[in-house]
Design a protein around this motif. Structure first.
Motif, PDB file in Angstrom:
ATOM      1  N   PHE A 163       0.837  -1.199   0.000  1.00  0.00           N
ATOM      2  CA  PHE A 163       0.000   0.000   0.000  1.00  0.00           C
ATOM      3  C   PHE A 163       0.868   1.245   0.000  1.00  0.00           C
ATOM      4  CE2 PHE A 163       0.570  -1.464   4.333  1.00  0.00           C
ATOM      5  CZ  PHE A 163       0.971  -0.328   5.022  1.00  0.00           C
ATOM      6  N   VAL A 164       0.273   2.359  -0.439  1.00  0.00           N
ATOM      7  CA  VAL A 164       0.919   3.668  -0.495  1.00  0.00           C
ATOM      8  C   VAL A 164      -0.045   4.657   0.148  1.00  0.00           C
ATOM      9  CG1 VAL A 164       1.772   5.464  -2.056  1.00  0.00           C
ATOM     10  CG2 VAL A 164       2.046   3.062  -2.661  1.00  0.00           C
ATOM     11  N   PHE A 165       0.485   5.664   0.845  1.00  0.00           N
ATOM     12  CA  PHE A 165      -0.381   6.687   1.431  1.00  0.00           C
ATOM     13  C   PHE A 165       0.373   7.997   1.549  1.00  0.00           C
ATOM     14  CE2 PHE A 165       1.624   4.435   4.933  1.00  0.00           C
ATOM     15  CZ  PHE A 165       2.085   5.453   5.750  1.00  0.00           C
ATOM     16  N   GLY A 166      -0.363   9.077   1.736  1.00  0.00           N
ATOM     17  CA  GLY A 166       0.234  10.381   1.958  1.00  0.00           C
ATOM     18  C   GLY A 166       0.382  10.630   3.450  1.00  0.00           C
ATOM     19  N   MET A 167       1.522  11.197   3.833  1.00  0.00           N
ATOM     20  CA  MET A 167       1.750  11.481   5.251  1.00  0.00           C
ATOM     21  C   MET A 167       2.354  12.862   5.419  1.00  0.00           C
ATOM     22  SD  MET A 167       5.091   9.281   6.373  1.00  0.00           S
ATOM     23  CE  MET A 167       5.651  10.446   7.607  1.00  0.00           C
ATOM     24  N   ASN A 168       2.202  13.415   6.605  1.00  0.00           N
ATOM     25  CA  ASN A 168       2.731  14.733   6.957  1.00  0.00           C
ATOM     26  C   ASN A 168       4.253  14.678   6.901  1.00  0.00           C
ATOM     27  OD1 ASN A 168       3.524  17.097   8.350  1.00  0.00           O
ATOM     28  ND2 ASN A 168       1.597  17.111   9.479  1.00  0.00           N
ATOM     29  N   LYS A 195       3.963  15.143  21.143  1.00  0.00           N
ATOM     30  CA  LYS A 195       4.043  13.988  22.033  1.00  0.00           C
ATOM     31  C   LYS A 195       2.944  12.976  21.695  1.00  0.00           C
ATOM     32  CE  LYS A 195       6.270  16.549  25.650  1.00  0.00           C
ATOM     33  NZ  LYS A 195       6.305  16.967  27.019  1.00  0.00           N
ATOM     34  N   ALA A 196       2.910  12.584  20.413  1.00  0.00           N
ATOM     35  CA  ALA A 196       1.887  11.648  19.941  1.00  0.00           C
ATOM     36  C   ALA A 196       2.479  10.706  18.905  1.00  0.00           C
ATOM     37  CB  ALA A 196       0.718  12.408  19.338  1.00  0.00           C
ATOM     38  N   THR A 197       1.824   9.559  18.757  1.00  0.00           N
ATOM     39  CA  THR A 197       2.223   8.567  17.764  1.00  0.00           C
ATOM     40  C   THR A 197       0.987   7.956  17.133  1.00  0.00           C
ATOM     41  OG1 THR A 197       4.225   8.009  19.004  1.00  0.00           O
ATOM     42  CG2 THR A 197       3.482   6.389  17.393  1.00  0.00           C
ATOM     43  N   ILE A 198       1.025   7.828  15.814  1.00  0.00           N
ATOM     44  CA  ILE A 198       0.011   7.053  15.089  1.00  0.00           C
ATOM     45  C   ILE A 198       0.603   5.670  14.867  1.00  0.00           C
ATOM     46  CG2 ILE A 198      -1.255   6.773  12.919  1.00  0.00           C
ATOM     47  CD1 ILE A 198      -1.221   9.811  12.615  1.00  0.00           C
ATOM     48  N   TYR A 199      -0.165   4.645  15.201  1.00  0.00           N
ATOM     49  CA  TYR A 199       0.247   3.269  14.996  1.00  0.00           C
ATOM     50  C   TYR A 199      -0.531   2.711  13.807  1.00  0.00           C
ATOM     51  CZ  TYR A 199       2.374   3.684  19.577  1.00  0.00           C
ATOM     52  OH  TYR A 199       3.146   4.086  20.636  1.00  0.00           O
ATOM     53  N   LEU A 200       0.191   2.309  12.762  1.00  0.00           N
ATOM     54  CA  LEU A 200      -0.424   1.686  11.590  1.00  0.00           C
ATOM     55  C   LEU A 200      -0.048   0.219  11.566  1.00  0.00           C
ATOM     56  CD1 LEU A 200       0.217   4.125   8.590  1.00  0.00           C
ATOM     57  CD2 LEU A 200      -1.899   3.723   9.798  1.00  0.00           C
ATOM     58  N   THR A 201      -1.025  -0.637  11.381  1.00  0.00           N
ATOM     59  CA  THR A 201      -0.788  -2.074  11.349  1.00  0.00           C
ATOM     60  C   THR A 201      -1.394  -2.653  10.088  1.00  0.00           C
ATOM     61  OG1 THR A 201      -0.919  -2.123  13.763  1.00  0.00           O
ATOM     62  CG2 THR A 201      -1.096  -4.231  12.628  1.00  0.00           C
ATOM     63  N   TYR A 202      -0.610  -3.423   9.365  1.00  0.00           N
ATOM     64  CA  TYR A 202      -1.073  -4.101   8.158  1.00  0.00           C
ATOM     65  C   TYR A 202      -1.202  -5.595   8.434  1.00  0.00           C
ATOM     66  CZ  TYR A 202      -1.066  -6.369   3.639  1.00  0.00           C
ATOM     67  OH  TYR A 202      -1.388  -7.176   2.580  1.00  0.00           O
ATOM     68  N   LYS A 203      -2.274  -6.172   7.917  1.00  0.00           N
ATOM     69  CA  LYS A 203      -2.474  -7.618   8.012  1.00  0.00           C
ATOM     70  C   LYS A 203      -3.004  -8.111   6.671  1.00  0.00           C
ATOM     71  CE  LYS A 203      -3.699  -7.349  12.878  1.00  0.00           C
ATOM     72  NZ  LYS A 203      -4.764  -7.463  13.856  1.00  0.00           N
ATOM     73  N   PRO A 204      -2.414  -9.179   6.136  1.00  0.00           N
ATOM     74  CA  PRO A 204      -2.974  -9.745   4.905  1.00  0.00           C
ATOM     75  C   PRO A 204      -4.260 -10.514   5.222  1.00  0.00           C
ATOM     76  CG  PRO A 204      -1.046 -11.000   5.606  1.00  0.00           C
ATOM     77  CD  PRO A 204      -1.181  -9.840   6.549  1.00  0.00           C
ATOM     78  N   LYS A 229      -5.680  14.236  13.868  1.00  0.00           N
ATOM     79  CA  LYS A 229      -6.882  13.627  13.300  1.00  0.00           C
ATOM     80  C   LYS A 229      -6.975  13.935  11.805  1.00  0.00           C
ATOM     81  CE  LYS A 229     -10.366  14.443  15.769  1.00  0.00           C
ATOM     82  NZ  LYS A 229     -11.501  15.162  16.320  1.00  0.00           N
ATOM     83  N   ASN A 230      -6.632  15.157  11.429  1.00  0.00           N
ATOM     84  CA  ASN A 230      -6.618  15.518  10.002  1.00  0.00           C
ATOM     85  C   ASN A 230      -5.573  14.698   9.244  1.00  0.00           C
ATOM     86  OD1 ASN A 230      -8.640  17.415  10.347  1.00  0.00           O
ATOM     87  ND2 ASN A 230      -7.203  19.095  10.631  1.00  0.00           N
ATOM     88  N   ASP A 231      -4.425  14.474   9.863  1.00  0.00           N
ATOM     89  CA  ASP A 231      -3.400  13.640   9.228  1.00  0.00           C
ATOM     90  C   ASP A 231      -3.884  12.203   9.061  1.00  0.00           C
ATOM     91  OD1 ASP A 231      -1.762  15.816   9.088  1.00  0.00           O
ATOM     92  OD2 ASP A 231      -0.202  15.024  10.416  1.00  0.00           O
TER      93      ASP A 231
END
Length: 187
Positions: free
Chosen positions: A51-56, A77-86, A174-176
């Motif tokens: 996958f491809v996505f746009g990020m800040n 002082k924040a983190t976005i956690y992205l998880t991929y699963k087939p 949230k916008n990101d």
């Protein structure tokens, strides 16, 4: 006469010193905390994952596992956690897990708003959850093509959940997250 003038001068000086050292309490002018963040500029993120996505471009992304990432915002002082699963015939389990993870916050949340996401052109479908109140996370999402790919995302702050305090940063991130969700497409 000289003693009288010295005495008057001494008393006048003493009076000025004591009058000038008064401890008047003056209230501070009212003010609001102003947190300004730079306007977000988004860049495509692509690597070996499907996958491809746009990020800040101000965020720092790190791969922590095969196609699972942390996107750090040190200033906020924040983190976005992205998880991929087939997906291998287990889409219902993934959907149930994503919904369960979101609704675990119902104890602390004031409200949870669900916003469906449909992008038929890129075959990306999902749900964006906006969690309101003092929950550990204030936004989560999942996207899938329903046959091969499943991605979840959630944001956490490194602070005790107090929605009023983190609201400006939470809105920015949230916008990101919406941008990640809306720009994501499969290779």
């Amino acid at each position: 006469m000289l003693n009288k003038h010295v005495l008057v001068l001494l008393l006048s000086t003493l009076l000025l010193i004591t009058a000038g050292c008064k401890d008047d309490v003056v209230p501070k002018p009212s003010a609001q905390l102003r947190l300004d963040y730079p306007e977000a500029a988004y860049v495509p993120f692509e690597n070996h994952c499907p996958f491809v996505f746009g990020m800040n471009d101000d965020a720092i992304i790190k791969e922590v596992d095969q196609c699972s990432f942390t996107i750090d915002y040190p200033k906020m002082k924040a983190t976005i956690y992205l998880t991929y699963k087939p997906v291998t015939g287990n889409i219902n389990d993934f959907l149930r897990d994503a919904q369960t993870l979101t609704y675990k916050h119902v104890i602390k949340a004031d409200d949870i708003l669900e916003q469906p996401f449909i992008n038929p052109r890129d075959k990306v479908y999902g749900m964006f959850y906006q969690v309101q109140g003092n929950a550990a996370t204030n936004a989560q999402f999942y996207v899938t093509d329903s046959t091969k790919h499943f991605v979840t995302g959630s944001v956490y702050f490194y602070a005790k959940p107090n929605f009023d305090s983190v609201m400006p940063a939470a809105s920015y991130i949230k916008n990101d997250m919406r941008m990640i969700m809306q720009s994501l497409h499969w290779k």
